[in-house]
Design an enzyme around this catalytic site. Structure first.
Site, PDB file in Angstrom:
ATOM      1  CB  CYS A 265      28.016  29.295  20.745  1.00 50.81           C
ATOM      2  SG  CYS A 265      27.980  29.520  22.533  1.00 50.81           S
TER       3      CYS A 265
ATOM      4  CE  LYS B 125      23.239  29.851  22.731  1.00 56.34           C
ATOM      5  NZ  LYS B 125      23.931  31.132  22.702  1.00 56.34           N
TER       6      LYS B 125
HETATM    7  N1  LIG Z   1      30.802  30.766  26.394  1.00 56.80           N
HETATM    8  C1  LIG Z   1      29.832  31.383  25.762  1.00 56.80           C
HETATM    9  O1  LIG Z   1      30.025  32.438  25.181  1.00 56.80           O
HETATM   10  C2  LIG Z   1      28.425  30.826  25.763  1.00 56.80           C
HETATM   11  C3  LIG Z   1      27.388  31.637  25.300  1.00 56.80           C
HETATM   12  C4  LIG Z   1      26.098  31.155  25.329  1.00 56.80           C
HETATM   13  C5  LIG Z   1      25.837  29.867  25.795  1.00 56.80           C
HETATM   14  N2  LIG Z   1      26.865  29.081  26.239  1.00 56.80           N
HETATM   15  C6  LIG Z   1      26.543  27.751  26.739  1.00 56.80           C
HETATM   16  O2  LIG Z   1      26.654  27.751  28.160  1.00 56.80           O
HETATM   17  C7  LIG Z   1      27.113  26.475  28.608  1.00 56.80           C
HETATM   18  C8  LIG Z   1      28.383  26.649  29.438  1.00 56.80           C
HETATM   19  O3  LIG Z   1      29.368  27.187  28.588  1.00 56.80           O
HETATM   20  P1  LIG Z   1      30.709  27.825  29.153  1.00 56.80           P
HETATM   21  O4  LIG Z   1      31.321  28.546  28.031  1.00 56.80           O
HETATM   22  O5  LIG Z   1      30.453  28.549  30.428  1.00 56.80           O
HETATM   23  O6  LIG Z   1      31.535  26.476  29.491  1.00 56.80           O
HETATM   24  P2  LIG Z   1      32.923  26.368  30.266  1.00 56.80           P
HETATM   25  O7  LIG Z   1      33.584  25.152  29.780  1.00 56.80           O
HETATM   26  O8  LIG Z   1      33.646  27.670  30.259  1.00 56.80           O
HETATM   27  O9  LIG Z   1      32.466  26.137  31.797  1.00 56.80           O
HETATM   28  C9  LIG Z   1      31.755  25.032  32.206  1.00 56.80           C
HETATM   29  C10 LIG Z   1      32.234  24.645  33.606  1.00 56.80           C
HETATM   30  O10 LIG Z   1      31.409  23.572  34.076  1.00 56.80           O
HETATM   31  C11 LIG Z   1      32.224  22.710  34.852  1.00 56.80           C
HETATM   32  N3  LIG Z   1      31.521  21.436  34.975  1.00 56.80           N
HETATM   33  C12 LIG Z   1      31.440  20.415  34.103  1.00 56.80           C
HETATM   34  N4  LIG Z   1      30.647  19.441  34.594  1.00 56.80           N
HETATM   35  C13 LIG Z   1      30.215  19.856  35.806  1.00 56.80           C
HETATM   36  C14 LIG Z   1      29.354  19.293  36.793  1.00 56.80           C
HETATM   37  N5  LIG Z   1      28.761  18.107  36.630  1.00 56.80           N
HETATM   38  N6  LIG Z   1      29.152  20.004  37.917  1.00 56.80           N
HETATM   39  C15 LIG Z   1      29.742  21.209  38.118  1.00 56.80           C
HETATM   40  N7  LIG Z   1      30.559  21.786  37.204  1.00 56.80           N
HETATM   41  C16 LIG Z   1      30.776  21.116  36.066  1.00 56.80           C
HETATM   42  C17 LIG Z   1      33.536  22.682  34.125  1.00 56.80           C
HETATM   43  O11 LIG Z   1      34.600  22.284  34.980  1.00 56.80           O
HETATM   44  C18 LIG Z   1      33.665  24.138  33.650  1.00 56.80           C
HETATM   45  O12 LIG Z   1      34.419  24.926  34.570  1.00 56.80           O
HETATM   46  C19 LIG Z   1      27.307  25.624  27.362  1.00 56.80           C
HETATM   47  O13 LIG Z   1      26.155  24.881  27.110  1.00 56.80           O
HETATM   48  C20 LIG Z   1      27.480  26.661  26.267  1.00 56.80           C
HETATM   49  O14 LIG Z   1      27.101  26.172  25.000  1.00 56.80           O
HETATM   50  C21 LIG Z   1      28.148  29.544  26.250  1.00 56.80           C
END
Ligand SMILES: NC(=O)c1ccc[n+]([C@@H]2O[C@H](COP(=O)([O-])OP(=O)(O)OC[C@H]3O[C@@H](n4cnc5c(N)ncnc54)[C@H](O)[C@@H]3O)[C@@H](O)[C@H]2O)c1
Length: 405
Positions: free
Chosen positions: A260, A206
């Site tokens: 990312c 990743k």
């Molecule tokens: N957005 C993308 O396009 C993408 C793509 C690939 C990988 N990722 C990875 O995926 C992961 C999540 O990214 P995202 O974009 O969905 O983030 P995001 O911020 O959209 O969502 C994360 C959610 O987790 C919640 N949260 C935080 N701490 C928590 C806890 N202890 N328990 C329950 N909920 C909790 C937050 O309130 C938030 O709603 C990250 O590591 C990111 O790097 C994201």
């Protein structure tokens, strides 16, 4: 019916929860944000993504998806919480794993022997191993008793609902049994190929994917500044160069943003500072491109003011981190706008993917087109239809036309 709990209902967790609820799983989604939980249970997404709203409504009405603030007993857990970097001003930022470890602490209260736990959050190499140790400390279950695997997400915002089903997946279990258990879960909805490896390799795939993108975008961004020095149109140059059968230069822009690509390369660099000069330099080149764009706008403003003896109205098009998205995380365009505002300049901003912003007003396209200088920072498809006449145009992202300045 098997139960799966998705922890973190953001851009990754919510679509995953919805898609999984269309398979054999009964899904509970968990988020620490009460507002998000309430909205989801009403069938209202808190993020904008094509086809998400319709699928969420169906999932909630069917009773196969329910959101809550705390995890409940399940057979499988998928963790998709943020993994930003620490804002501690170190020259090479380190990953902040607090959200991840807090989410493990919350599921530890309901974990039982033989449960499957999958980490999807982008993480530095070794995080899954550390998580296994944390689970052992909190529950007493060892790596054979809790099947822990890392499975990174690689969807493209704007096409998440399609890619989440159709992309290939990489799974790295702490044990090979964990890899196989995780594979069974993804097979319930994933049409792409599923490749099994160990957790360290899966973690680095990743980070390598996003660093590859960052390094290649850095080349395009650096080249665009070289072109400007020569008075050459960068987009035309790249288009012509790419006629070479083995060259494929990416598009330059206002910098690199999002959750990312702007972050993950640091996760490699902070663990391997002495052997990653290319990754670190690329990150810095992309950060410097944003500064360069800001300075270009400032010199255009000064030139205008000197000529006309008054300060211009600046029309800004786009503040999200990428085209056709509402996501403003780490957005270079937003950073530029904030700096221009703090300098006291006259700014009108149009962002077709957002209804409002908490720090400044958003204006309709026609109101912003009235400005003296038009600045395009994000190439939203909507902007392709704009045909500005007799205006000074600064197009930093190829939003309007190939021969734009
Ligand atoms: N957005 C993308 O396009 C993408 C793509 C690939 C990988 N990722 C990875 O995926 C992961 C999540 O990214 P995202 O974009 O969905 O983030 P995001 O911020 O959209 O969502 C994360 C959610 O987790 C919640 N949260 C935080 N701490 C928590 C806890 N202890 N328990 C329950 N909920 C909790 C937050 O309130 C938030 O709603 C990250 O590591 C990111 O790097 C994201």
């Amino acid at each position: 019916m098997k139960k799966c709990c998705i922890v973190g209902l953001g851009y990754i967790g919510l679509p995953t929860a919805i898609i999984l609820s269309q398979s054999e799983y009964l899904v509970s989604g968990v988020d620490v944000d009460e507002n998000i939980v309430q909205k989801i249970n009403k069938g209202e997404p808190h993020i904008q993504e094509p086809d998400l709203k319709e699928s969420l409504e169906i999932a909630i009405k069917s009773g196969k998806l329910k959101a809550s603030l705390t995890p409940s007993i399940s057979d499988a857990f998928i963790i998709a919480v943020p993994t930003p970097f620490k804002k501690n001003k170190k020259s090479i930022p380190e990953a902040n794993l607090d959200y991840l470890f807090n989410s493990i602490r919350s599921i530890a209260k309901v974990l039982k022997k033989n449960d499957l736990v999958i980490i999807e959050s982008t993480s530095p190499v070794g995080t899954t191993k550390l998580s296994s140790k944390l689970i052992h400390k909190l529950t007493g279950f060892n790596e054979k008793q809790i099947k822990l695997a890392y499975c990174p997400e690689r969807v493209l915002p704007g096409n998440i609902m399609h890619e989440i089903v159709n992309n290939d997946r990489i799974i790295g279990g702490i044990t090979s049994e964990a890899s196989h258990e995780a594979k069974k879960l993804y097979q319930s909805f994933c049409k792409g190929n599923i490749h099994l490896t160990n957790s360290k390799t899966a973690e680095l795939t990743k980070l390598a994917e996003n660093s590859f993108r960052d390094v290649n975008i850095a080349f395009a961004n650096e080249l665009s500044m070289v072109c400007d020095k020569y008075g050459i149109n960068a987009r035309e140059l790249i288009k012509l160069t790419n006629y070479h059968p083995r060259v494929n230069i990416l598009n330059p822009g206002s910098g690199v943003g999002g959750h990312c690509i702007a972050i993950d390369p640091w996760f490699i660099a902070s663990q391997c500072p002495n052997i990653t000069p290319l990754i670190q330099t690329s990150r810095r080149v992309n950060l410097s491109k944003t500064k360069w764009v800001y300075e270009k706008i400032i010199s255009a403003v000064q030139e205008y003011s000197n000529k006309k003896n008054c300060s211009p109205q600046i029309g800004i098009f786009g503040i999200t981190f990428k085209s056709d998205s509402d996501d403003i995380r780490e957005s270079p365009a937003l950073e530029i706008v904030k700096k221009l505002i703090s300098k006291g300049l006259k700014i009108k901003v149009n962002e077709p993917n957002l209804s409002s912003h908490n720090k400044f007003n958003l204006f309709k396209e026609e109101d912003v087109l009235d400005s003296d200088i038009l600045v395009f920072l994000v190439p939203h498809s909507r902007f392709k239809k704009i045909k500005p006449k007799n205006k000074l145009i600064l197009d930093f992202c190829g939003a309007v036309e190939i021969h734009a300045k």
